[in-house]
Design an enzyme around this catalytic site. Structure first.
Site, PDB file in Angstrom:
ATOM      1  N   LYS A 114       0.815  -1.216   0.000  1.00 29.29           N
ATOM      2  CA  LYS A 114       0.000   0.000   0.000  1.00 29.29           C
ATOM      3  C   LYS A 114       0.850   1.269   0.000  1.00 29.29           C
ATOM      4  O   LYS A 114       0.397   2.328  -0.420  1.00 29.29           O
ATOM      5  CB  LYS A 114      -0.988  -0.033   1.154  1.00 29.29           C
ATOM      6  CG  LYS A 114      -2.036  -1.115   0.902  1.00 29.29           C
ATOM      7  CD  LYS A 114      -3.153  -1.165   1.885  1.00 29.29           C
ATOM      8  CE  LYS A 114      -4.215  -2.142   1.425  1.00 29.29           C
ATOM      9  NZ  LYS A 114      -3.764  -3.559   1.417  1.00 29.29           N
TER      10      LYS A 114
HETATM   11  C1  LIG Z   1      -4.362  -4.647   0.543  1.00 26.43           C
HETATM   12  C2  LIG Z   1      -3.530  -5.896   0.358  1.00 26.43           C
HETATM   13  C3  LIG Z   1      -3.837  -6.873  -0.627  1.00 26.43           C
HETATM   14  C4  LIG Z   1      -5.049  -6.766  -1.521  1.00 26.43           C
HETATM   15  O1  LIG Z   1      -4.937  -5.765  -2.501  1.00 26.43           O
HETATM   16  P1  LIG Z   1      -6.230  -5.205  -3.239  1.00 26.43           P
HETATM   17  O2  LIG Z   1      -5.760  -4.064  -4.049  1.00 26.43           O
HETATM   18  O3  LIG Z   1      -7.191  -4.785  -2.146  1.00 26.43           O
HETATM   19  O4  LIG Z   1      -6.797  -6.315  -4.063  1.00 26.43           O
HETATM   20  C5  LIG Z   1      -2.968  -7.954  -0.764  1.00 26.43           C
HETATM   21  N1  LIG Z   1      -1.902  -8.115   0.047  1.00 26.43           N
HETATM   22  C6  LIG Z   1      -1.571  -7.217   1.005  1.00 26.43           C
HETATM   23  C7  LIG Z   1      -0.384  -7.457   1.866  1.00 26.43           C
HETATM   24  C8  LIG Z   1      -2.377  -6.076   1.203  1.00 26.43           C
HETATM   25  O5  LIG Z   1      -2.039  -5.195   2.175  1.00 26.43           O
END
Ligand SMILES: *Cc1c(COP(=O)(O)O)cnc(C)c1O
Length: 496
Positions: A114
């Site tokens: 993120k």
């Molecule tokens: C948020 C997240 C995901 C999922 O990603 P999306 O964009 O919501 O599909 C996968 N792995 C981790 C570690 C995350 O923090």
């Protein structure tokens, strides 16, 4: 480039990128989508291949954010993706593990992918305020079950014209996550724990957004509310960059010839990350299939395989908690692209009213043309994690393990085409040390930092410095309040 809402049917109102980033969600509750998808030629790829990551980001984002100058985007990208935020030479290194290429997206300040979006989005928002003639500053409210809150805090800390207030359930996050938030630096940040669970925090934030009195009180303080969650276009567009950048890196390394198709596996929750890949493909990046990897919450697997999206099912808490989700918001954007606005609106209405919708066969075929889906239960997630560690010497986190399982099944099903498979690796294993230790069949210490040290000792792989250093930091935010007092807490922060 203009944007419209996925829910606008006739004569849709058009928005600039700056308006879209400032507003987050369209006024009709839809998501913003671009009215066209910019093209990327082979010559563009050659040009991008010569550039650094921040330069690539400025170029690619500039195709969508046409009301931002390249200089603005480049200065934002340099601030977001250079040292000290991303200490490595390249923010998104690719590690070859067996016949898979692992795109590691977690070398940023909070050790999860993120950061790739939340490091740059605050700069985009800050500039959007000027571009739209907004005189007030933004107050970002976040309810978090752990990862998003910290990534948003780290991204928005000390960004001009923005304040951020994060709420988390006091007993609902891990020791490390709590410490990450409690020790956050920055003069414009606030963190408050609440008694209750994540839903209590989330409902409290939603109530504040819907509170007209609150809006006018904040307005008097020169503030308006904004959100940092993953349905904001400003979080999606930076994610398009790393897929294109990865292709360039693989070309430069001779692991891919220009024009070769690459399949991409993405561990998926809210469908944001994989949708960004879909945009890259539609721009012209040679992507073959996109493989949507889910955990036990396999609503997307069923949808992609059968065309029925049914949220009326058991919710599982898994070892890959950032993918524990029953409503994948960004899927609405794909449906808009594939099925058009009318059908998309009717599916979304059915989801709201009945909790389920079924797409017609033409739409399903179009989805399956681009996407393949697999899911992985808890036992398999742990087995794959252990197998990669023991047999391939690669220590993956639990979310990435879900993707690795899908990648291996996809490889077995398509042995003959011998394509490059890129796997999005979304978190450092140390962010989820207890679950990783358990998967490896090791003892799991009760304390999160104890677990981190134990994993480090066993694997010999050093933990990200910023995670390991947390334990010694002084807590800055220690207040715990009841959910009913959240509004007062926000007002007090707004006036501070
Ligand atoms: C948020 C997240 C995901 C999922 O990603 P999306 O964009 O919501 O599909 C996968 N792995 C981790 C570690 C995350 O923090």
């Amino acid at each position: 480039m203009k944007f419209v809402s996925t829910r606008a049917l006739n004569n849709p109102k058009e928005y600039t990128a700056a308006e879209v980033i400032k507003q987050g969600l369209a006024p009709d509750g839809g998501l913003f989508v671009p009215t066209e998808i910019p093209a990327l030629t082979e010559a563009d790829l050659d040009r991008l291949a010569e550039m650094t990551y921040p330069q690539r980001a400025a170029e690619i984002m500039g195709l969508y954010l046409t009301d931002y100058t390249r200089e603005e985007l480049l200065s934002a990208a340099n601030a977001a993706y250079g040292a000290p935020k991303f200490p490595e030479v390249t923010p998104t290194p690719i590690t070859k593990v067996g016949d898979l290429e692992l795109l590691e997206l977690w070398h940023g300040p909070t050790s999860a992918f993120k950061d790739m979006a939340l490091q740059i989005m605050p700069h985009l928002l800050s500039m959007a305020l000027t571009k739209t003639g907004e005189t007030r500053d933004a107050l970002i409210l976040v309810a978090t079950s752990g990862d998003t809150g910290k990534a948003a805090l780290e991204g928005y800390a000390d960004v001009p014209r923005v304040k951020i207030h994060v709420f988390y359930p006091t007993d609902g996050v891990s020791r490390i996550q709590k410490k990450q938030m409690a020790t956050q630096q920055g003069s414009n940040v606030n963190v408050t724990a609440i008694y209750g669970n994540f839903d209590d925090a989330q409902n409290g934030v939603k109530a504040i957004f819907a509170d007209a009195e609150m809006a006018s009180l904040l307005d008097k303080e020169g503030l308006f509310l904004s959100s940092a969650n993953s349905i904001n276009w400003g979080r999606l567009v930076p994610q398009v960059v790393y897929y294109i950048s990865a292709y360039c890196d693989l070309m430069n390394a001779g692991r891919l010839q220009k024009g070769d198709l690459m399949d991409v596996v993405v561990p998926t929750g809210n469908f944001g990350n994989i949708f960004a890949c879909c945009l890259a493909k539609r721009m012209g990046l040679p992507v073959g299939k996109m493989i949507c990897a889910s955990n036990q919450n396999n609503v997307l697997t069923d949808f992609i395989n059968n065309g029925v999206y049914d949220r009326r099912r058991t919710f599982y808490q898994t070892v890959s908690p950032s993918m524990d989700i029953l409503i994948s918001s960004n899927l609405e954007r794909l449906l808009w692209l594939v099925a058009g606005p009318e059908k998309c609106a009717s599916y979304m209405e059915a989801l709201r009213e009945d909790g389920v919708y079924a797409v017609d066969s033409a739409v399903l075929e179009a989805v399956q043309e681009e996407f393949v889906a697999y899911f992985c239960d808890e036992a398999l997630t742990k087995n794959v994690l252990r197998e990669f560690y023991e047999q391939k010497k690669y220590l993956a986190d639990t979310h990435t393990a879900v993707a690795l399982s899908a990648a291996m099944r996809h490889r077995r099903a398509n042995e003959e085409d011998n394509r490059t498979i890129l796997v999005a690796s979304t978190a450092s294993p140390y962010k989820f040390s207890p679950a990783v230790l358990e998967a490896l069949g090791k003892a799991v210490p009760e304390d999160g930092f104890e677990a981190l040290r134990s994993l480090q000792k066993i694997s010999g792989v050093p933990a990200p410095e910023r995670l390991a250093a947390l334990e010694a930091l002084e807590d800055r935010f220690t207040e715990v309040i009841s959910a009913g007092d959240m509004k007062e807490a926000v007002l007090a922060f707004a006036r501070s």
